[in-house]
Scaffold this active site. Sequence first.
Site, PDB file in Angstrom:
ATOM      1  N   CYS A 338       1.004  -1.257  -0.091  1.00 40.18           N
ATOM      2  CA  CYS A 338      -0.077   0.142   0.002  1.00 40.18           C
ATOM      3  C   CYS A 338       1.047   1.081   0.311  1.00 40.18           C
ATOM      4  O   CYS A 338       0.433   2.190  -0.475  1.00 40.18           O
ATOM      5  CB  CYS A 338      -0.987  -0.099   1.020  1.00 40.18           C
ATOM      6  SG  CYS A 338      -0.602  -0.823   2.531  1.00 40.18           S
ATOM      7  N   ARG A 367       7.115 -11.494   4.477  1.00 39.26           N
ATOM      8  CA  ARG A 367       6.779 -11.702   5.931  1.00 39.26           C
ATOM      9  C   ARG A 367       7.190 -12.697   6.842  1.00 39.26           C
ATOM     10  O   ARG A 367       7.460 -13.568   6.419  1.00 39.26           O
ATOM     11  CB  ARG A 367       5.052 -11.700   6.051  1.00 39.26           C
ATOM     12  CG  ARG A 367       4.353 -10.795   5.378  1.00 39.26           C
ATOM     13  CD  ARG A 367       2.654 -10.922   5.420  1.00 39.26           C
ATOM     14  NE  ARG A 367       2.105 -10.109   4.654  1.00 39.26           N
ATOM     15  CZ  ARG A 367       0.767  -9.983   4.193  1.00 39.26           C
ATOM     16  NH1 ARG A 367      -0.062 -10.835   4.745  1.00 39.26           N
ATOM     17  NH2 ARG A 367       0.127  -9.052   3.489  1.00 39.26           N
ATOM     18  N   GLN A 385       1.190 -10.495  -4.413  1.00 43.13           N
ATOM     19  CA  GLN A 385      -0.001 -10.400  -4.296  1.00 43.13           C
ATOM     20  C   GLN A 385      -0.391  -9.884  -5.605  1.00 43.13           C
ATOM     21  O   GLN A 385       0.233  -8.981  -6.276  1.00 43.13           O
ATOM     22  CB  GLN A 385      -0.313  -9.656  -3.187  1.00 43.13           C
ATOM     23  CG  GLN A 385      -0.083 -10.094  -1.813  1.00 43.13           C
ATOM     24  CD  GLN A 385      -0.408  -9.076  -0.888  1.00 43.13           C
ATOM     25  OE1 GLN A 385      -0.090  -8.163  -0.854  1.00 43.13           O
ATOM     26  NE2 GLN A 385      -1.221  -9.664   0.102  1.00 43.13           N
ATOM     27  N   ASP A 387      -2.283  -7.275  -6.163  1.00 41.33           N
ATOM     28  CA  ASP A 387      -2.708  -6.282  -5.074  1.00 41.33           C
ATOM     29  C   ASP A 387      -3.185  -5.060  -5.835  1.00 41.33           C
ATOM     30  O   ASP A 387      -2.634  -4.693  -6.885  1.00 41.33           O
ATOM     31  CB  ASP A 387      -1.553  -5.951  -4.210  1.00 41.33           C
ATOM     32  CG  ASP A 387      -2.138  -5.238  -2.802  1.00 41.33           C
ATOM     33  OD1 ASP A 387      -3.199  -5.285  -2.769  1.00 41.33           O
ATOM     34  OD2 ASP A 387      -1.366  -5.145  -2.093  1.00 41.33           O
ATOM     35  N   HIS A 389      -4.827  -0.803  -4.813  1.00 36.75           N
ATOM     36  CA  HIS A 389      -5.481   0.003  -4.044  1.00 36.75           C
ATOM     37  C   HIS A 389      -6.358   1.087  -4.603  1.00 36.75           C
ATOM     38  O   HIS A 389      -5.862   1.782  -5.665  1.00 36.75           O
ATOM     39  CB  HIS A 389      -4.350   0.721  -3.214  1.00 36.75           C
ATOM     40  CG  HIS A 389      -3.640  -0.009  -2.246  1.00 36.75           C
ATOM     41  ND1 HIS A 389      -2.666  -0.854  -2.714  1.00 36.75           N
ATOM     42  CD2 HIS A 389      -3.791  -0.544  -0.889  1.00 36.75           C
ATOM     43  CE1 HIS A 389      -2.038  -1.671  -1.718  1.00 36.75           C
ATOM     44  NE2 HIS A 389      -2.968  -1.556  -0.728  1.00 36.75           N
ATOM     45  N   LYS A 468     -12.663  -6.052   6.597  1.00 37.04           N
ATOM     46  CA  LYS A 468     -12.598  -6.692   5.303  1.00 37.04           C
ATOM     47  C   LYS A 468     -13.660  -7.984   4.895  1.00 37.04           C
ATOM     48  O   LYS A 468     -14.175  -8.378   5.908  1.00 37.04           O
ATOM     49  CB  LYS A 468     -11.068  -7.465   5.147  1.00 37.04           C
ATOM     50  CG  LYS A 468     -10.857  -8.480   6.356  1.00 37.04           C
ATOM     51  CD  LYS A 468      -9.355  -9.064   5.932  1.00 37.04           C
ATOM     52  CE  LYS A 468      -9.313 -10.186   7.096  1.00 37.04           C
ATOM     53  NZ  LYS A 468      -7.953 -10.932   6.692  1.00 37.04           N
ATOM     54  N   HIS A 514      -8.136  -1.813  -0.128  1.00 40.15           N
ATOM     55  CA  HIS A 514      -7.338  -2.732  -0.419  1.00 40.15           C
ATOM     56  C   HIS A 514      -7.938  -3.821  -0.851  1.00 40.15           C
ATOM     57  O   HIS A 514      -8.832  -4.100  -0.075  1.00 40.15           O
ATOM     58  CB  HIS A 514      -6.311  -3.045   0.970  1.00 40.15           C
ATOM     59  CG  HIS A 514      -5.815  -1.919   1.622  1.00 40.15           C
ATOM     60  ND1 HIS A 514      -4.349  -1.525   1.988  1.00 40.15           N
ATOM     61  CD2 HIS A 514      -6.525  -0.990   2.409  1.00 40.15           C
ATOM     62  CE1 HIS A 514      -4.586  -0.693   2.799  1.00 40.15           C
ATOM     63  NE2 HIS A 514      -5.714   0.016   2.607  1.00 40.15           N
TER      64      HIS A 514
END
Length: 637
Positions: A338, A367, A385, A387, A389, A468, A514
């Site tokens: 992000c 991670r 990911q 991903d 935003h 979420k 997200h």
Amino acid sequence: MPTIFYGEHMSQRTVTVDGKSISTDGSIIRDVVRDKRAVAARIDGRLVDLSTPLADGQDIATVPADSDEGVHIIRHSAAHVMAEAVKQLFPDAKPTIGPATEDGFYYDFDRGQSFTPEDLEKIEKKMEELVKADLPFIRKDMDRQEAAAFFREKGEPYKVEIIQDMDDEVCDVSLYEQGSFVDLCRGPHVPSTGYIKAFKLLSIAGAYWRGDEKNRMLQRIYGTAFGSPKDLKSYLNFLEEAKKRDHRKLGRELDLFMFSDDAGPGLVIYMPKGGRLRSLIEEFEKRLHFRRGYDIVYGPNILRGRLWEISGHMDNYKENMYFTELDSQLYGIKPMNCLSHIMIYKSKVRSYRDLPLRYFELGSVTRNEKSGVIHGLLRTRQFTQDDAHIFCRPDQLIEEITAIIDMVAEVMAVFGFSYDMEISTRPEQSMGSEEMWNMATQALKDALDKKGLPYDINEGDGAFYGPKIDVKIKDAIGRSWQCATIQCDFNLPERFDIHYVGSDGERHRPVMLHRVILGSIERFIGVLIEHFAGAFPVWISPVQAVVMNITDAQAGYAADVADRLRKSDVRIELDARNEKIGYKIREARQQKVPYMVITGDREKEEGTITVRERSGDQQTMTVDEFVKIVREAQPVV
RNA sequence: GCCAGCGUAGCUCAGUGGUAGAGCAGCUGAUUCGUAAUCAGCAGGUCCAGGGUUCAAGUCCCUGCGCUGGCUCCA
């Protein structure tokens, strides 16, 4: 303790059993139940033992052994029998809890020593004896304090603790006794141990008391039980099937990916075929996102520590992050994508007309996962990911969320997954005002309600910055995996003080979504492998066809066909080895290649190819016809 | 991270404290064959790593690493 004499009233009663009215002089439910498979009964929606006293006018529904509820009761009873067996063999083991689960049961014991696989066999044998003895399950209702004293005297502190922690208004508790074992239990149970006809102990594991890692570790024994030996057998077959589909095994056999002790645990290394598979999925995703108004961006893998402080990661996510130092400055290796996207947003003054802005990144995140949780592709320390935003105005929020929900539906349909959704609410470790959380949670609910989609609530499982929607996909053998997630965030826009200029000329705060669709590409590939048992759909198969000749006489023709296919973007391998055709077919099948292209003398003469499918069906056609078939397998998104 | 089990050839796995084994895969040769394994030969090892016990350790003990099944955590 009040004593009930079941034979007290011998008068006639009229009750309804499974919709049929029955007149009886019996005294307990079991007296009027004809169905031999019945293990329990339901009265007014409440599950009860078959030994429950009859009352005039009762409406009784029997619970058969092969129903979901029946199996659950059998498993729960099996857990009690296991506890009795353990107590007999290992008197020092203190029973804690032993529930039925979705596919079996377990019982946790506190014991100085662990159980060994040999102990498991002994326990199973003892259980068989107890089942053979057909001991009745006897329910006793007892005053709460009396029950606590009873277990204290028996030297079972965990039972005492459970009783003491019950709600204040609870006065009576129920105990179930079978043979030499008495357990605190709500019930119901099968009438006697002989009803447990099919069970098996499966494994030993450690488990924390009350699921809290600060507590003592207990010894858990897992087992399963079914209404019939046939059902047990089919479950054990299912476990075998799952083993065959294990993505770690198939990943090695199909040369997709590897792990290296030298490189480190939880770090995936893609081999050429896995690399191809991943790149196909990523190409698909790029098209998908471009067509839906997303911009593709890339951010760095490390960002200054200061930025992670602003975002709240330092306070809420630090234990999952890795850090490094450059020019004596602290940098955090990104666990999420992000921050760069927020930097992009902040790089210009944004007008309300610019929104929504949708930034997409196939971003690799790192991670620090605890060593014990790493599991093949499904749980890694570095993953990518899909991903994005989305920065939008509050009035655009619901529309953006519903668009993502639609996108999830389209993508899951392409891969053939069904799924369930749930909303995860504010966790303990989190930031921001209650008001923000409520708004964000409400937006997610509104979007799902507007689409008329059902969902569960998963309390306290949200991200630290917002609630979420989690999408759990179901694979071919019924297991569920979390992939997509949609997170609504009012926090980071405020922390980074991002804004847009509204039609009123004033500054306003945008909302951030997200979201991921596949989630982790690694995990998704792992699920795909298991779902398809390695036999991928044509469009993502790393090798779509193996071209094979029958004898050396057609080697030149096969090479020519292979060349034409390759130039038409069909992913092929040429197997021109001096081997029998049966051998080549066997290998291609083991590699789960969708098509085998056979070129013998017949084909060479006619200028055709014979295309054999995985099913064994085959057809002779031209190279162009085959290219067309392969092209049409590509989904349009 | 915690509990338990496991770690031998590329893979699957045998191996009683006393010379390191099999099948498949690989390589070489022969065979030229029409839909799930042609035959023969050859090669392949830091028995996870380090320490200890022993005349002698793949085998017993300790430590570490990794894997597997759970627990906690999670995409």
